[in-house]
Design a protein around this motif. Sequence first.
Motif, PDB file in Angstrom:
ATOM      1  N   GLY A  70      12.728   2.401 -10.574  1.00 52.02           N
ATOM      2  CA  GLY A  70      13.856   1.927  -9.770  1.00 52.02           C
ATOM      3  C   GLY A  70      14.269   0.560 -10.279  1.00 52.02           C
ATOM      4  O   GLY A  70      13.485  -0.129 -10.925  1.00 52.02           O
ATOM      5  N   PRO A  71      15.496   0.161  -9.981  1.00 48.88           N
ATOM      6  CA  PRO A  71      15.977  -1.141 -10.465  1.00 48.88           C
ATOM      7  C   PRO A  71      15.179  -2.297  -9.860  1.00 48.88           C
ATOM      8  O   PRO A  71      14.427  -2.105  -8.898  1.00 48.88           O
ATOM      9  N   ASN A  72      15.388  -3.490 -10.400  1.00 49.81           N
ATOM     10  CA  ASN A  72      14.730  -4.673  -9.840  1.00 49.81           C
ATOM     11  C   ASN A  72      15.033  -4.772  -8.350  1.00 49.81           C
ATOM     12  O   ASN A  72      16.173  -4.573  -7.927  1.00 49.81           O
ATOM     13  N   GLY A  73      13.984  -5.049  -7.573  1.00 51.02           N
ATOM     14  CA  GLY A  73      14.171  -5.223  -6.134  1.00 51.02           C
ATOM     15  C   GLY A  73      14.292  -3.919  -5.369  1.00 51.02           C
ATOM     16  O   GLY A  73      14.591  -3.920  -4.169  1.00 51.02           O
ATOM     17  N   ALA A  74      14.018  -2.786  -6.012  1.00 54.53           N
ATOM     18  CA  ALA A  74      14.166  -1.479  -5.349  1.00 54.53           C
ATOM     19  C   ALA A  74      13.101  -1.222  -4.286  1.00 54.53           C
ATOM     20  O   ALA A  74      13.278  -0.366  -3.426  1.00 54.53           O
ATOM     21  N   GLY A  75      11.976  -1.949  -4.363  1.00 55.77           N
ATOM     22  CA  GLY A  75      10.916  -1.767  -3.376  1.00 55.77           C
ATOM     23  C   GLY A  75       9.634  -1.173  -3.934  1.00 55.77           C
ATOM     24  O   GLY A  75       8.718  -0.829  -3.179  1.00 55.77           O
ATOM     25  N   LYS A  76       9.525  -1.110  -5.260  1.00 56.20           N
ATOM     26  CA  LYS A  76       8.379  -0.443  -5.898  1.00 56.20           C
ATOM     27  C   LYS A  76       7.064  -1.168  -5.589  1.00 56.20           C
ATOM     28  O   LYS A  76       6.090  -0.549  -5.157  1.00 56.20           O
ATOM     29  N   THR A  77       7.049  -2.477  -5.828  1.00 56.87           N
ATOM     30  CA  THR A  77       5.807  -3.219  -5.594  1.00 56.87           C
ATOM     31  C   THR A  77       5.464  -3.240  -4.110  1.00 56.87           C
ATOM     32  O   THR A  77       4.293  -3.120  -3.722  1.00 56.87           O
ATOM     33  N   THR A  78       6.492  -3.339  -3.275  1.00 57.43           N
ATOM     34  CA  THR A  78       6.229  -3.304  -1.824  1.00 57.43           C
ATOM     35  C   THR A  78       5.554  -1.986  -1.456  1.00 57.43           C
ATOM     36  O   THR A  78       4.587  -1.966  -0.683  1.00 57.43           O
ATOM     37  N   LEU A  79       6.020  -0.894  -2.042  1.00 59.07           N
ATOM     38  CA  LEU A  79       5.433   0.416  -1.739  1.00 59.07           C
ATOM     39  C   LEU A  79       3.966   0.466  -2.182  1.00 59.07           C
ATOM     40  O   LEU A  79       3.098   0.950  -1.448  1.00 59.07           O
TER      41      LEU A  79
ATOM     42  N   THR B 278      -2.265  -4.427   0.929  1.00 60.65           N
ATOM     43  CA  THR B 278      -1.866  -5.834   0.894  1.00 60.65           C
ATOM     44  C   THR B 278      -0.812  -6.092   1.970  1.00 60.65           C
ATOM     45  O   THR B 278      -0.697  -7.193   2.502  1.00 60.65           O
ATOM     46  N   LEU B 279      -0.010  -5.070   2.265  1.00 60.90           N
ATOM     47  CA  LEU B 279       0.974  -5.119   3.350  1.00 60.90           C
ATOM     48  C   LEU B 279       0.762  -3.913   4.252  1.00 60.90           C
ATOM     49  O   LEU B 279       0.307  -2.865   3.787  1.00 60.90           O
ATOM     50  N   PHE B 280       1.105  -4.089   5.522  1.00 63.34           N
ATOM     51  CA  PHE B 280       1.135  -2.942   6.434  1.00 63.34           C
ATOM     52  C   PHE B 280       2.598  -2.543   6.657  1.00 63.34           C
ATOM     53  O   PHE B 280       3.471  -3.405   6.695  1.00 63.34           O
ATOM     54  N   PRO B 281       2.849  -1.248   6.853  1.00 60.46           N
ATOM     55  CA  PRO B 281       4.232  -0.833   7.140  1.00 60.46           C
ATOM     56  C   PRO B 281       4.618  -1.160   8.586  1.00 60.46           C
ATOM     57  O   PRO B 281       3.748  -1.280   9.453  1.00 60.46           O
ATOM     58  N   ASP B 282       5.914  -1.308   8.831  1.00 57.33           N
ATOM     59  CA  ASP B 282       6.398  -1.453  10.207  1.00 57.33           C
ATOM     60  C   ASP B 282       6.332  -0.113  10.926  1.00 57.33           C
ATOM     61  O   ASP B 282       6.136  -0.051  12.134  1.00 57.33           O
ATOM     62  N   SER B 283       6.539   0.951  10.168  1.00 56.97           N
ATOM     63  CA  SER B 283       6.380   2.291  10.745  1.00 56.97           C
ATOM     64  C   SER B 283       6.005   3.247   9.618  1.00 56.97           C
ATOM     65  O   SER B 283       6.131   2.927   8.442  1.00 56.97           O
ATOM     66  N   GLY B 284       5.533   4.415  10.010  1.00 57.31           N
ATOM     67  CA  GLY B 284       5.097   5.407   9.029  1.00 57.31           C
ATOM     68  C   GLY B 284       3.592   5.367   8.831  1.00 57.31           C
ATOM     69  O   GLY B 284       2.895   4.524   9.408  1.00 57.31           O
ATOM     70  N   GLU B 285       3.114   6.286   8.014  1.00 56.01           N
ATOM     71  CA  GLU B 285       1.662   6.427   7.823  1.00 56.01           C
ATOM     72  C   GLU B 285       1.310   6.536   6.350  1.00 56.01           C
ATOM     73  O   GLU B 285       2.070   7.108   5.569  1.00 56.01           O
ATOM     74  N   ILE B 286       0.130   6.007   6.024  1.00 52.79           N
ATOM     75  CA  ILE B 286      -0.444   6.226   4.695  1.00 52.79           C
ATOM     76  C   ILE B 286      -1.724   7.038   4.905  1.00 52.79           C
ATOM     77  O   ILE B 286      -2.616   6.611   5.661  1.00 52.79           O
TER      78      ILE B 286
ATOM     79  N   ALA C 212      -7.907  -2.506   6.096  1.00 50.32           N
ATOM     80  CA  ALA C 212      -7.831  -3.688   5.228  1.00 50.32           C
ATOM     81  C   ALA C 212      -7.939  -3.261   3.762  1.00 50.32           C
ATOM     82  O   ALA C 212      -8.561  -2.236   3.450  1.00 50.32           O
ATOM     83  N   PRO C 213      -7.348  -4.059   2.855  1.00 51.72           N
ATOM     84  CA  PRO C 213      -7.363  -3.679   1.434  1.00 51.72           C
ATOM     85  C   PRO C 213      -8.769  -3.443   0.874  1.00 51.72           C
ATOM     86  O   PRO C 213      -8.971  -2.482   0.123  1.00 51.72           O
ATOM     87  N   TYR C 214      -9.751  -4.285   1.271  1.00 54.53           N
ATOM     88  CA  TYR C 214     -11.085  -4.105   0.670  1.00 54.53           C
ATOM     89  C   TYR C 214     -11.709  -2.790   1.119  1.00 54.53           C
ATOM     90  O   TYR C 214     -12.460  -2.152   0.376  1.00 54.53           O
ATOM     91  N   ARG C 215     -11.361  -2.361   2.330  1.00 52.76           N
ATOM     92  CA  ARG C 215     -11.892  -1.071   2.799  1.00 52.76           C
ATOM     93  C   ARG C 215     -11.251   0.087   2.034  1.00 52.76           C
ATOM     94  O   ARG C 215     -11.887   1.081   1.732  1.00 52.76           O
ATOM     95  N   ARG C 216      -9.959  -0.070   1.710  1.00 53.26           N
ATOM     96  CA  ARG C 216      -9.292   0.979   0.917  1.00 53.26           C
ATOM     97  C   ARG C 216      -9.911   1.035  -0.482  1.00 53.26           C
ATOM     98  O   ARG C 216     -10.101   2.103  -1.046  1.00 53.26           O
ATOM     99  N   ALA C 217     -10.202  -0.157  -1.021  1.00 55.73           N
ATOM    100  CA  ALA C 217     -10.826  -0.192  -2.353  1.00 55.73           C
ATOM    101  C   ALA C 217     -12.172   0.525  -2.308  1.00 55.73           C
ATOM    102  O   ALA C 217     -12.508   1.296  -3.211  1.00 55.73           O
ATOM    103  N   ARG C 218     -12.918   0.294  -1.242  1.00 59.44           N
ATOM    104  CA  ARG C 218     -14.234   0.947  -1.129  1.00 59.44           C
ATOM    105  C   ARG C 218     -14.108   2.455  -0.983  1.00 59.44           C
ATOM    106  O   ARG C 218     -15.006   3.198  -1.346  1.00 59.44           O
ATOM    107  N   GLN C 219     -12.978   2.886  -0.418  1.00 60.59           N
ATOM    108  CA  GLN C 219     -12.778   4.340  -0.291  1.00 60.59           C
ATOM    109  C   GLN C 219     -12.266   4.967  -1.585  1.00 60.59           C
ATOM    110  O   GLN C 219     -12.261   6.174  -1.725  1.00 60.59           O
TER     111      GLN C 219
END
Length: 274
Positions: free
Chosen positions: A67-76, A83-91, A102-109
Amino acid sequence: MTVDHMANSVSGSMPASASDAQGEELAREPSIPILDARKVTRRFAGLLAVNNVSFHLDAGEILGLVGPNGAGKTTLINLVSGTLFPDSGEIVFQGKDITRLAPYRRARQGIGRTFQIMQPFPGLSVLDNVAVGALFGRGLGLPGLGPAREQARECLDFVGLGKFAGQRADELGGPSRKRLELAKALAMQPKVLLCDEVMSGLNLVEIEEVIDVIRKVRDQGISVLVIEHVLKAIKDLSDRLIVLHHGEKIADGRPELVLSDAAVVQAYLGKRRA
Ligand SMILES: Nc1ncnc2c1ncn2[C@@H]1O[C@H](COP(=O)(O)OP(=O)(O)OP(=O)(O)O)[C@@H](O)[C@H]1O
């Protein structure tokens, strides 16, 4: 037909064998993606950086994210790594909701990532930079510096940095730092690897080498999500491609179809084609 439709008709419930096609009733479980982002949205003040995006990553798949610069790739990627939590939706990772983990728990998984802005621990050797990853990796990480360094050495050899093991990490050149990022993430023994622009700034030969490394990673059974601006590289590398534009997913499908889709050409490439 949209790119989404084309992708679905390709990856949908194709008969796996002649007997399936003959209509035998098979009690098969539909395959569960290793990673599933469901309608995730993230705002920064008034800006919708990621807007109602759903995507999945299958086991053993290399999925490209462009996607172009600023499209939201890194945020995703930040939403997936925690590193970020969503305002809505699920991972969902391996069938479990990790949206607020938390990120470290995801890394451990088993979710590993590289960073676009590389920040090696200054003063530490290349080997020990990677050993840190091994100490804090999947499960509870490796027990002690000895095993962690052993694992680190294997990862450095894997990415082609073995001969730099004793050098200070902050003395490495740009291309080697990209490999170091990969080695650090691999030392955590991830099941999913998120790569944020590991090819930017590399020449064509270096890009080919990194592509080879990522293919080898996948051959080890690790699923890979790759953000990349180098379209030729991501087209060759990815099994499937998704495209973000202004925070929204505008395409999802086979790379050659996605990159020739009119909306993608308009949004991402302007008048230029891959
Ligand atoms: N922490 C933040 N605070 C405020 N705005 C942010 C923050 N992070 C990202 N943004 C904004 O969100 C939008 C998406 O940014 P993001 O970095 O996810 O895009 P990107 O597709 O990765 O871009 P690039 O290809 O340039 O790296 C941009 O408009 C960016 O300025």
